[in-house]
Design an enzyme around this catalytic site. Structure first.
Site, short mmCIF file in Angstrom:
data_model
loop_
_atom_site.label_atom_id
_atom_site.label_comp_id
_atom_site.label_asym_id
_atom_site.label_seq_id
_atom_site.Cartn_x
_atom_site.Cartn_y
_atom_site.Cartn_z
N ARG A 238 0.85 -1.18 0.00
CA ARG A 238 0.00 0.00 0.00
C ARG A 238 0.89 1.24 0.00
O ARG A 238 1.71 1.43 0.89
CB ARG A 238 -0.91 -0.01 1.24
CG ARG A 238 -1.85 1.17 1.32
CD ARG A 238 -2.55 1.24 2.67
NE ARG A 238 -3.42 0.11 2.92
CZ ARG A 238 -3.15 -0.87 3.77
NH1 ARG A 238 -1.99 -0.87 4.45
NH2 ARG A 238 -4.00 -1.87 3.96
N GLU B 203 4.19 -2.94 6.51
CA GLU B 203 3.63 -2.07 5.47
C GLU B 203 3.29 -0.70 6.05
O GLU B 203 3.43 -0.46 7.25
CB GLU B 203 2.37 -2.71 4.87
CG GLU B 203 1.27 -2.94 5.88
CD GLU B 203 0.01 -3.54 5.28
OE1 GLU B 203 -0.34 -3.18 4.14
OE2 GLU B 203 -0.64 -4.36 5.96
N GLU C 279 -10.36 -12.77 6.33
CA GLU C 279 -9.05 -12.35 6.86
C GLU C 279 -9.06 -12.46 8.38
O GLU C 279 -10.00 -12.00 9.04
CB GLU C 279 -8.73 -10.92 6.43
CG GLU C 279 -7.41 -10.39 6.95
CD GLU C 279 -7.12 -8.97 6.49
OE1 GLU C 279 -6.41 -8.25 7.23
OE2 GLU C 279 -7.59 -8.57 5.40
N GLU D 240 -1.72 -6.72 14.68
CA GLU D 240 -1.33 -5.58 13.85
C GLU D 240 -0.97 -4.44 14.79
O GLU D 240 -1.78 -4.04 15.61
CB GLU D 240 -2.49 -5.13 12.94
CG GLU D 240 -2.82 -6.07 11.81
CD GLU D 240 -3.85 -5.48 10.87
OE1 GLU D 240 -3.59 -5.42 9.66
OE2 GLU D 240 -4.92 -5.05 11.36
#
Length: 293
Positions: free
Chosen positions: A70, A256, A156, A161
């Site tokens: 991303r 990311e 998912e 995270e």
């Protein structure tokens, strides 16, 4: 050449400890959910101790499988390495911006994904986050491209995270750098398929910043409608996913950028390489099976 008894004892203990460590998931006493007639079976093609000199690309895919990251974070295979028995993904600032698919990339991250998938089981890793605004993650997702009908939907399962530096003032982001942020997502439902779209979350406090120490992040994907999250071997929360989680999923270890945690004014890459690196000591996947005895 003769080897001393002490040396042989040390080697034996080391081998025994390594073997024992892989006999079952990391659980604190009383937390293992298996029944007396059951045992945990290690799934070798979705597990790794990262003891080699380079990553096993027969087991792990490091180019993103068509997903390049991303923007402004670009996945770079060169940011992925094995060092001192650990998998490391290092964040970087690109020497010059790179434009791909009409999007500008200024930072480098990394993607490590399993080539093999599984459904119900226990998935865990020992990870320490990087200190930057970029992520440190451990999760599972299905691959719909070779599926038919309603199985082309996306499921998912986010086990952890986190980020090392919060650049967003939103209330929900206040403790994102010091919690186990878990989630289940259902999306991209094909037309005519009666599955719910949405998310169901879990959360647990780490007792400090995610980059200050290693933690064992785990999930027991028990059934299509029961997901149980574990932190350092202790159960934290149970989640009912928004739709049936009964499609094979694949492991992801990804660093990311998030559009909701933007690049800081100084670029966010002023720390040492160690500060900019997410480290995974190991990843293990297990199935609960009937005992042979």
């Amino acid at each position: 050449m003769k080897l001393s008894n002490q040396f042989l004892i040390t080697i034996t203990l080391l081998i025994t400890s390594i073997t024992f460590a892989q006999e079952a998931p990391h659980f604190k006493p009383g937390e293992d959910p298996r029944q007396p007639h059951q045992e945990w079976k290690l799934i070798e093609n979705m597990s790794d101790e990262f003891e080699g000199k380079k990553i096993d690309e027969k087991k792990w895919q490091i180019s993103g499988q068509g997903w390049i990251g991303r923007a402004p974070g670009l996945f770079l295979a060169e940011n992925i390495s094995l060092n001192n028995g650990s998998l490391q993904i290092t964040t970087t600032m690109l020497p010059e911006p790179i434009v791909k698919n009409n999007k500008t990339y200024t930072h480098g991250g990394g993607y490590v994904g399993s080539r093999n998938g599984m459904t119900y089981g226990y998935y865990e890793c020992e990870m320490k986050a990087n200190k930057t605004f970029m992520s440190s993650t451990f999760w599972l997702i299905n691959e719909g491209k070779d599926r038919l009908g309603c199985d082309k939907r996306t499921t998912e399962l986010d086990i952890q995270e986190s980020v090392g530096q919060i650049t967003n003032d939103a209330d929900w982001m206040k403790y994102f750098d010091q919690t186990m942020n878990s989630n289940t997502h259902s999306r991209n439902i094909p037309e005519g398929c009666e599955y719910e779209k949405g998310s169901s979350k879990g959360k647990a406090e780490l007792g400090g910043k995610a980059y200050e120490d290693f933690h064992v992040y785990g999930v027991w994907w028990k059934s299509k409608d029961e997901i149980i999250f574990f932190l350092d071997g202790k159960m934290q929360s149970k989640v009912t996913p928004p739709a049936d989680f009964d499609i094979e999923m694949y492991l992801r270890m990804v660093v990311e950028t998030y559009d909701w945690n933007p690049v800081p004014k100084d670029g966010g890459m002023t720390g040492s390489k160690e500060d900019r690196t997410t480290t995974y000591n190991w990843v293990r996947s297990w199935q609960l099976v009937d005992s042979k005895n």
